[in-house]
Design a protein around this motif. Structure first.
Motif, PDB file in Angstrom:
ATOM      1  N   LYS A  53      17.028  61.022  60.937  1.00  0.00           N
ATOM      2  CA  LYS A  53      17.940  60.030  60.369  1.00  0.00           C
ATOM      3  C   LYS A  53      19.380  60.499  60.541  1.00  0.00           C
ATOM      4  O   LYS A  53      19.637  61.614  60.985  1.00  0.00           O
ATOM      5  N   ASP A  54      20.309  59.627  60.205  1.00  0.00           N
ATOM      6  CA  ASP A  54      21.735  59.936  60.094  1.00  0.00           C
ATOM      7  C   ASP A  54      22.296  60.573  61.366  1.00  0.00           C
ATOM      8  O   ASP A  54      22.662  61.751  61.395  1.00  0.00           O
ATOM      9  N   PRO A  55      22.394  59.812  62.470  1.00  0.00           N
ATOM     10  CA  PRO A  55      22.879  60.382  63.733  1.00  0.00           C
ATOM     11  C   PRO A  55      24.295  60.941  63.647  1.00  0.00           C
ATOM     12  O   PRO A  55      24.604  61.935  64.311  1.00  0.00           O
ATOM     13  N   ASP A  56      25.159  60.342  62.829  1.00  0.00           N
ATOM     14  CA  ASP A  56      26.525  60.854  62.700  1.00  0.00           C
ATOM     15  C   ASP A  56      26.529  62.278  62.143  1.00  0.00           C
ATOM     16  O   ASP A  56      27.278  63.142  62.609  1.00  0.00           O
ATOM     17  N   ALA A  57      25.689  62.515  61.122  1.00  0.00           N
ATOM     18  CA  ALA A  57      25.613  63.854  60.528  1.00  0.00           C
ATOM     19  C   ALA A  57      25.036  64.861  61.521  1.00  0.00           C
ATOM     20  O   ALA A  57      25.462  66.025  61.562  1.00  0.00           O
ATOM     21  N   ILE A  58      24.077  64.429  62.343  1.00  0.00           N
ATOM     22  CA  ILE A  58      23.484  65.320  63.344  1.00  0.00           C
ATOM     23  C   ILE A  58      24.521  65.724  64.375  1.00  0.00           C
ATOM     24  O   ILE A  58      24.633  66.903  64.755  1.00  0.00           O
ATOM     25  N   ILE A  59      25.286  64.756  64.846  1.00  0.00           N
ATOM     26  CA  ILE A  59      26.334  65.046  65.823  1.00  0.00           C
ATOM     27  C   ILE A  59      27.336  66.029  65.241  1.00  0.00           C
ATOM     28  O   ILE A  59      27.730  67.006  65.893  1.00  0.00           O
ATOM     29  N   GLN A  60      27.757  65.779  64.010  1.00  0.00           N
ATOM     30  CA  GLN A  60      28.721  66.655  63.351  1.00  0.00           C
ATOM     31  C   GLN A  60      28.153  68.064  63.172  1.00  0.00           C
ATOM     32  O   GLN A  60      28.840  69.066  63.409  1.00  0.00           O
ATOM     33  N   GLN A  61      26.898  68.144  62.767  1.00  0.00           N
ATOM     34  CA  GLN A  61      26.263  69.435  62.569  1.00  0.00           C
ATOM     35  C   GLN A  61      26.157  70.219  63.881  1.00  0.00           C
ATOM     36  O   GLN A  61      26.455  71.416  63.943  1.00  0.00           O
ATOM     37  N   ALA A  62      25.737  69.552  64.948  1.00  0.00           N
ATOM     38  CA  ALA A  62      25.598  70.217  66.247  1.00  0.00           C
ATOM     39  C   ALA A  62      26.949  70.704  66.773  1.00  0.00           C
ATOM     40  O   ALA A  62      27.056  71.811  67.308  1.00  0.00           O
ATOM     41  N   ARG A  63      27.973  69.885  66.626  1.00  0.00           N
ATOM     42  CA  ARG A  63      29.311  70.299  67.088  1.00  0.00           C
ATOM     43  C   ARG A  63      29.794  71.520  66.320  1.00  0.00           C
ATOM     44  O   ARG A  63      30.375  72.448  66.896  1.00  0.00           O
ATOM     45  N   ARG A  64      29.574  71.521  65.014  1.00  0.00           N
ATOM     46  CA  ARG A  64      30.015  72.629  64.174  1.00  0.00           C
ATOM     47  C   ARG A  64      29.334  73.928  64.599  1.00  0.00           C
ATOM     48  O   ARG A  64      29.973  74.970  64.732  1.00  0.00           O
ATOM     49  N   LEU A  65      28.024  73.875  64.829  1.00  0.00           N
ATOM     50  CA  LEU A  65      27.278  75.084  65.168  1.00  0.00           C
ATOM     51  C   LEU A  65      27.637  75.592  66.563  1.00  0.00           C
ATOM     52  O   LEU A  65      27.711  76.803  66.785  1.00  0.00           O
ATOM     53  N   THR A  66      27.872  74.690  67.495  1.00  0.00           N
ATOM     54  CA  THR A  66      28.176  75.122  68.855  1.00  0.00           C
ATOM     55  C   THR A  66      29.625  75.585  69.017  1.00  0.00           C
ATOM     56  O   THR A  66      29.936  76.333  69.947  1.00  0.00           O
ATOM     57  N   GLU A  67      30.515  75.142  68.117  1.00  0.00           N
ATOM     58  CA  GLU A  67      31.906  75.598  68.184  1.00  0.00           C
ATOM     59  C   GLU A  67      32.011  77.109  68.016  1.00  0.00           C
ATOM     60  O   GLU A  67      32.973  77.738  68.480  1.00  0.00           O
ATOM     61  N   ALA A  68      31.031  77.700  67.336  1.00  0.00           N
ATOM     62  CA  ALA A  68      31.041  79.150  67.119  1.00  0.00           C
ATOM     63  C   ALA A  68      30.334  79.896  68.243  1.00  0.00           C
ATOM     64  O   ALA A  68      30.106  81.108  68.133  1.00  0.00           O
ATOM     65  N   GLY A  69      29.972  79.193  69.324  1.00  0.00           N
ATOM     66  CA  GLY A  69      29.345  79.847  70.467  1.00  0.00           C
ATOM     67  C   GLY A  69      27.834  79.840  70.442  1.00  0.00           C
ATOM     68  O   GLY A  69      27.190  80.438  71.314  1.00  0.00           O
ATOM     69  N   ASP A  70      27.245  79.184  69.460  1.00  0.00           N
ATOM     70  CA  ASP A  70      25.796  79.128  69.379  1.00  0.00           C
ATOM     71  C   ASP A  70      25.266  77.886  70.086  1.00  0.00           C
ATOM     72  O   ASP A  70      26.017  77.112  70.669  1.00  0.00           O
ATOM     73  N   TYR A  71      23.957  77.707  70.010  1.00  0.00           N
ATOM     74  CA  TYR A  71      23.290  76.624  70.730  1.00  0.00           C
ATOM     75  C   TYR A  71      22.485  75.771  69.746  1.00  0.00           C
ATOM     76  O   TYR A  71      22.131  76.207  68.652  1.00  0.00           O
ATOM     77  N   VAL A  72      22.133  74.557  70.191  1.00  0.00           N
ATOM     78  CA  VAL A  72      21.335  73.654  69.369  1.00  0.00           C
ATOM     79  C   VAL A  72      20.328  72.932  70.264  1.00  0.00           C
ATOM     80  O   VAL A  72      20.688  72.404  71.316  1.00  0.00           O
ATOM     81  N   ALA A  73      19.058  72.933  69.839  1.00  0.00           N
ATOM     82  CA  ALA A  73      18.014  72.130  70.474  1.00  0.00           C
ATOM     83  C   ALA A  73      17.521  71.123  69.444  1.00  0.00           C
ATOM     84  O   ALA A  73      17.161  71.498  68.328  1.00  0.00           O
ATOM     85  N   ILE A  74      17.515  69.847  69.804  1.00  0.00           N
ATOM     86  CA  ILE A  74      17.241  68.776  68.847  1.00  0.00           C
ATOM     87  C   ILE A  74      15.959  68.038  69.196  1.00  0.00           C
ATOM     88  O   ILE A  74      15.742  67.641  70.341  1.00  0.00           O
ATOM     89  N   HIS A  75      15.105  67.867  68.197  1.00  0.00           N
ATOM     90  CA  HIS A  75      14.023  66.887  68.302  1.00  0.00           C
ATOM     91  C   HIS A  75      14.308  65.790  67.293  1.00  0.00           C
ATOM     92  O   HIS A  75      14.389  66.036  66.093  1.00  0.00           O
ATOM     93  N   PHE A  76      14.476  64.568  67.797  1.00  0.00           N
ATOM     94  CA  PHE A  76      14.762  63.418  66.939  1.00  0.00           C
ATOM     95  C   PHE A  76      13.514  62.547  66.889  1.00  0.00           C
ATOM     96  O   PHE A  76      13.035  62.073  67.912  1.00  0.00           O
ATOM     97  N   ASP A  77      12.991  62.367  65.685  1.00  0.00           N
ATOM     98  CA  ASP A  77      11.724  61.684  65.461  1.00  0.00           C
ATOM     99  C   ASP A  77      11.639  60.362  66.220  1.00  0.00           C
ATOM    100  O   ASP A  77      12.544  59.524  66.148  1.00  0.00           O
TER     101      ASP A  77
END
Length: 525
Positions: free
Chosen positions: A12-36
Motif C-alpha cells: 500500500k501507500d506508493p508515495d510512502a514507499i518511494i519516499q522510504q526508498a529514496r531516503r535509504l538509498t541517499e545514504a549509499g544503501d540499496y533497496v529491493a521491493i516486492h509490491f503485493d
C-alpha cells in the motif's frame, strides 16, 4: 564499510514507499521491493515511475499475491532477496523491512554498528521447546499440510486440517532440520544469504515442506540460518524495535515517541503510524545526519507501559487506543454489508472474500457467536463490542494486517453506521434489498420474540403488516441518512443489473462483480 540491501515488502501507500526508498538509498544503501500483486496496478506503476531512475533500487522479478500466514510471504521475500543479491554485488548485509518501518538511528551509526558485528541478527528459538508461540496452533503448523488461508478461507482451512487428522495424514519434519521460530524482521550477512539461496535450490524437499506449513515466515529463514550458520555467528535478536500490547496487537508509535525510540538499542522501529507525520519527518531527516549522538537506555517496553498507564487524554504518551474518538485510520476502508436476511449477507460476504481476498466478518455486532480472533477480551460480548466499536474495528484491521475490511450489520444498526461514517476512514455501505414472504416474516417474529409456537394465528395476522412496515422503515432510514458511497442490489433485479453496484462497492472489475451477483443460491431462503 557495511552497505545494506533493504528487502522491502509492501502492499500500500506508493508515495510512502518511494519516499522510504529514496531516503535509504541517499545514504549509499540499496533497496529491493516486492509490491503485493493484490494491490492496484496503478500504485505499482507509480512506484516504477518514481524510482525507475534510481540505480540503487530493484524490483522483485515477480509480483505475487500475498496472504498473512501463507507461504506467499516467504516466496515474495525470496524473490526480492534474489533480485538484491544479483543486482547489488557490493551489498554486505540484507535487512528485512516493511512499509511501516522507519530508521531510529542515523545511517552512519547503522553502518558502524554492522561493521563492528560479524554476525547475523535473527530471532531463532527452538520451535517445540520455547514458549514463543503463546496461543493457538503449534505443532500442527508443521505436522499437517495447509493449503488454505485461515483468515480468508476459514472453513476450507479447518476442513482440510480436520480431514487430515481424521485420516492420519500427518507428516514428519525433515530429519536433518531443527525447526526454529522467531520474528520475520532479520538482518543477514551476504554469505548467509548466498548460503540460504543455494539451499533453496538444492533442497526441494525442504521447500515443499515449508510451502504447506502455517505461518512459515516465522520459521523458514529462522530454521535455515540456524542450520547453515555456526551458532557463535548468530545473534538471536532482531534489530527492529517492535512491541505488542496485552491484546497481542503490535503497538503503534506516534509523534510524541521520538525520544523514546531513539534511546532503544535497535536500528529501525515498527509500526510508525501513517498519521504521525511529524515523527516520520524527524526520523527521515535523522537517517541522513552524520553527527547525531545516541544515548542507549533500552528501557522501551517498561517505559512505554509506565507512561501509557499514567496517561490521560491530551497528555504526553496518553493511551490513544481506547479513546471514544479514536479513528480507524485515514487510509483504511470499512465496507459494510447490510441486509435483514442475515443468511443472504453472509453468502455475499463469503463470495466477496474469495473474489477479493479482503477479510470479512459476519454480524459481529448482532450475533454473540460470530467467529472472531482472540483480542484480549474486547470481543467476548456484544455489549463490549458495541461500546468499544472503533477500538474493536481498529484491532481487527491490525489483526488482519489490511487497509480494507468487510463486515455485516443489521439494517437496524443505524447508530453504528452513523458512527463509522463520521470517522476519518472511508466507509462504504451496500444494502441488499430482499423480498419477504409471510412465512419468512412469521419466522422472523418468532426469532426476535414477537411471537411463539403457541401464538394464535389471528395475533400473527395482525402482527404481519407491522413487521413488514418495520423492515421497510429501517431501509427508509438508511436512505434518508444520505450516506455517501451507498450502493444497493435487489433480489428482484437480474445479475446484470446488480453488477454495477457490486463492482463499485467492492472495487473489482465488472466481470468479477457479475460472477458474484450470479451466485445461484444467493437469495434462497
Amino acid at each position: 564499510m557495511a552497505r545494506i540491501a533493504f528487502i522491502l515488502l509492501c502492499h500500500k501507500d506508493p508515495d510512502a514507499i518511494i519516499q522510504q526508498a529514496r531516503r535509504l538509498t541517499e545514504a549509499g544503501d540499496y533497496v529491493a521491493i516486492h509490491f503485493d500483486a493484490r494491490a492496484k496496478r496503478s500504485h505499482f506503476d507509480k512506484i516504477i515511475d518514481g524510482l525507475g531512475d534510481n540505480e540503487n533500487v530493484v524490483m522483485a522479478r515477480r509480483r505475487i499475491k500475498c496472504g498473512w500466514g501463507a507461504w506467499s510471504l516467504v516466496q515474495a521475500t525470496l524473490y526480492a532477496v534474489e533480485a538484491a543479491e544479483k543486482a547489488f554485488p557490493k551489498a554486505t548485509h540484507f535487512y528485512m523491512l516493511s512499509g511501516d518501518c522507519m530508521p531510529i538511528k542515523s545511517a552512519a551509526y547503522t553502518h558502524a554498528f554492522l561493521d563492528g558485528q560479524d554476525k547475523d541478527f535473527i530471532e531463532s528459538f527452538d520451535f517445540f521447546e520455547s514458549d514463543w508461540i503463546k496461543t493457538g496452533m503449534k505443532g500442527d503448523r508443521l505436522h499437517y499440510r495447509h493449503y488454505f488461508n485461515e483468515r480468508t478461507q476459514k472453513r476450507l482451512f479447518y476442513g482440510a486440517f480436520n480431514l487430515q487428522k481424521k485420516l492420519g495424514l500427518d507428516r514428519k519434519v525433515p530429519a536433518d532440520l531443527q525447526i526454529m521460530i522467531g520474528s520475520q524482521w532479520w538482518c543477514l550477512r551476504r554469505r548467509t544469504i548466498e548460503a540460504v539461496l543455494k539451499f533453496t535450490r538444492d533442497r526441494r524437499d525442504v521447500m515443499r515442506f515449508f510451502a504447506t506449513t502455517w505461518i512459515p515466515d516465522e520459521t523458514f529463514f529462522q530454521t535455515l540460518v540456524r542450520h547453515l550458520v555456526p551458532e557463535a555467528e548468530i545473534e538471536t535478536r532482531t534489530l527492529t524495535f517492535l512491541m505488542f500490547s496485552d491484546y497481542g496487537m503490535p503497538l503503534v508509535f506516534y509523534n510524541d515517541h521520538y525520544d523514546l525510540l531513539l534511546s532503544q538499542d535497535y536500528l529501525f522501529a515498527r509500526k510508525i503510524s501513517p498519521e504521525a507525520r511529524e515523527l516520520r519527518r524527524r526520523l527521515g531527516a535523522l537517517y541522513t545526519t552524520d553527527d547525531a549522538q545516541f544515548t542507549i537506555s533500552g528501557e522501551g517496553p517498561s517505559l512505554f507501559k509506565f507512561l501509557t498507564g499514567r496517561g490521560r487524554i491530551g497528555r504526553r504518551f496518553a493511551q490513544r487506543f481506547w479513546e471514544t474518538e479514536s479513528s480507524l485510520g485515514r487510509e483504511r476502508e470499512l465496507m459494510i454489508i447490510t441486509c435483514k436476511k442475515w443468511h443472504v449477507a453472509k453468502r455475499l460476504l463469503d463470495q466477496a472474500r474469495q473474489a477479493t481476498n479482503v477479510p470479512g466478518i459476519e454480524y459481529l455486532f448482532n450475533e454473540e457467536g460470530t467467529a472472531l480472533p482472540d483480542l484480549g477480551g474486547i470481543q467476548t460480548t456484544l455489549e463490549k463490542r458495541t461500546r468499544h466499536r472503533r477500538a474493536l474495528m481498529r484491532m481487527l484491521f491490525d489483526y488482519y494486517d489490511t487497509n480494507r475490511l468487510m463486515i455485516c450489520l443489521d439494517p437496524s444498526n443505524l447508530d453504528l453506521m452513523h458512527d463509522f461514517y463520521s470517522d476519518r476512514s472511508v466507509t462504504k455501505l451496500l444494502e441488499i434489498k430482499t423480498d419477504f414472504s409471510d412465512d419468512y416474516l412469521i419466522g422472523h417474529a418468532k426469532r426476535v420474540g414477537l411471537a411463539g409456537e403457541r401464538t394464535p394465528q389471528e395475533t400473527v395476522d395482525r402482527l404481519l403488516p407491522t413487521i413488514r412496515y418495520d423492515v421497510v422503515f429501517e431501509s427508509d432510514r438508511i436512505r434518508d441518512a444520505n450516506f455517501p458511497h451507498l450502493y444497493r442490489i435487489h433480489e428482484s433485479r437480474t445479475a446484470e443489473e446488480n453488477t454495477e453496484a457490486l463492482a463499485e462497492f467492492l472495487d473489482v472489475p465488472p466481470e468479477k462483480a457479475h460472477e458474484i451477483a450470479s451466485t445461484h443460491y444467493l437469495f434462497v431462503d
